[in-house]
Enzyme design. Structure first.
Site, mmCIF file in Angstrom:
data_model
loop_
_atom_site.group_PDB
_atom_site.id
_atom_site.type_symbol
_atom_site.label_atom_id
_atom_site.label_comp_id
_atom_site.label_asym_id
_atom_site.label_seq_id
_atom_site.Cartn_x
_atom_site.Cartn_y
_atom_site.Cartn_z
ATOM 1 N N GLN A 84 -35.022 -16.167 -17.040
ATOM 2 C CA GLN A 84 -34.403 -15.471 -15.523
ATOM 3 C C GLN A 84 -34.146 -14.419 -15.583
ATOM 4 O O GLN A 84 -34.605 -13.673 -14.669
ATOM 5 C CB GLN A 84 -32.935 -16.360 -15.798
ATOM 6 C CG GLN A 84 -32.516 -17.632 -16.449
ATOM 7 C CD GLN A 84 -31.286 -17.790 -16.679
ATOM 8 O OE1 GLN A 84 -31.169 -17.802 -17.374
ATOM 9 N NE2 GLN A 84 -30.557 -17.874 -14.982
ATOM 10 N N HIS A 140 -28.813 -26.790 -21.570
ATOM 11 C CA HIS A 140 -28.877 -26.087 -20.161
ATOM 12 C C HIS A 140 -30.277 -24.580 -20.368
ATOM 13 O O HIS A 140 -30.562 -24.350 -19.718
ATOM 14 C CB HIS A 140 -27.533 -25.475 -19.779
ATOM 15 C CG HIS A 140 -27.865 -24.052 -18.565
ATOM 16 N ND1 HIS A 140 -27.044 -24.455 -17.962
ATOM 17 C CD2 HIS A 140 -28.128 -23.361 -18.356
ATOM 18 C CE1 HIS A 140 -26.862 -24.026 -16.743
ATOM 19 N NE2 HIS A 140 -28.425 -22.740 -16.765
ATOM 20 N N GLU A 141 -29.691 -23.359 -21.345
ATOM 21 C CA GLU A 141 -30.945 -22.862 -21.590
ATOM 22 C C GLU A 141 -32.231 -23.223 -21.978
ATOM 23 O O GLU A 141 -33.108 -22.706 -21.559
ATOM 24 C CB GLU A 141 -29.800 -21.715 -22.494
ATOM 25 C CG GLU A 141 -29.058 -21.063 -22.463
ATOM 26 C CD GLU A 141 -28.889 -20.393 -21.137
ATOM 27 O OE1 GLU A 141 -30.291 -19.922 -20.411
ATOM 28 O OE2 GLU A 141 -27.971 -20.374 -20.217
HETATM 29 NI NI NI Z 1 -28.783 -21.292 -16.222
#
Ligand code: NI
Length: 162
Positions: free
Chosen positions: A51, A131-132
């Site tokens: 990210q 999620h991560e």
């Molecule tokens: Ni995310």
């Protein structure tokens, strides 16, 4: 520490598989501290290296304020049960969706000192970790979510966001 730009959906970086961290160097630690600051700047509870454009298998999770996990080369060893909850993502701004996740997981990862630790998580903690961890394989929650909707409307429903 520095705030880094968050890559948003549509950028191919988010769809690539990240590489294993071979050694926890100062550069890795600095990247993780920048990720923490970036996450805090956007009130997130988790952030994964891709990210911020770093293609390494590592993420940070802070399922409640002050309880921060630095996870390097994480591996989910066991999972059981199911739960549904509403998720969002710093890379998919403005939206939330309902995702099915395991209720409990056992996960192994290196910390910032390069020590391998094993953790048991359940409930919301397990959601954040899963999620991560998905980000490291190029998977976004929107690939799995139902009822993807505007985040502001969801806040009115008093639901939790990641
Ligand atoms: Ni995310």
């Amino acid at each position: 520490m520095a705030i880094r730009n968050v890559v948003t959906e549509g950028d191919e970086i988010l769809r690539k598989k990240c590489r294993v961290v071979t050694e926890v160097t100062d550069r890795i630690r600095e990247t993780m501290e920048d990720m923490l600051e970036t996450m805090h700047s956007q009130a997130g509870v988790g952030i994964a290296a891709p990210q911020v454009g770093v293609m390494r298998r590592m993420f940070i999770a802070e399922p409640e304020p002050g309880r921060v996990y630095y996870m390097i080369n994480p591996e989910i060893l066991e999972q059981d049960g199911t739960q549904f909850s509403s998720e969002g993502c710093l890379s998919v701004p403005g939206l939330v969706g309902d995702v099915e996740r395991p209720e409990r997981i056992k996960i192994k990862a290196m910390d910032l000192d390069g020590e391998v630790k094993t953790y048991d998580f359940e409930g919301f903690d397990a959601v954040v970790m899963c999620h991560e961890n998905d980000h490291l394989d190029g998977i976004l929650y929107i690939d799995k979510a139902k009822n993807i909707r505007d985040a502001e409307a969801a806040i009115d429903e008093d639901e939790e966001e990641i």
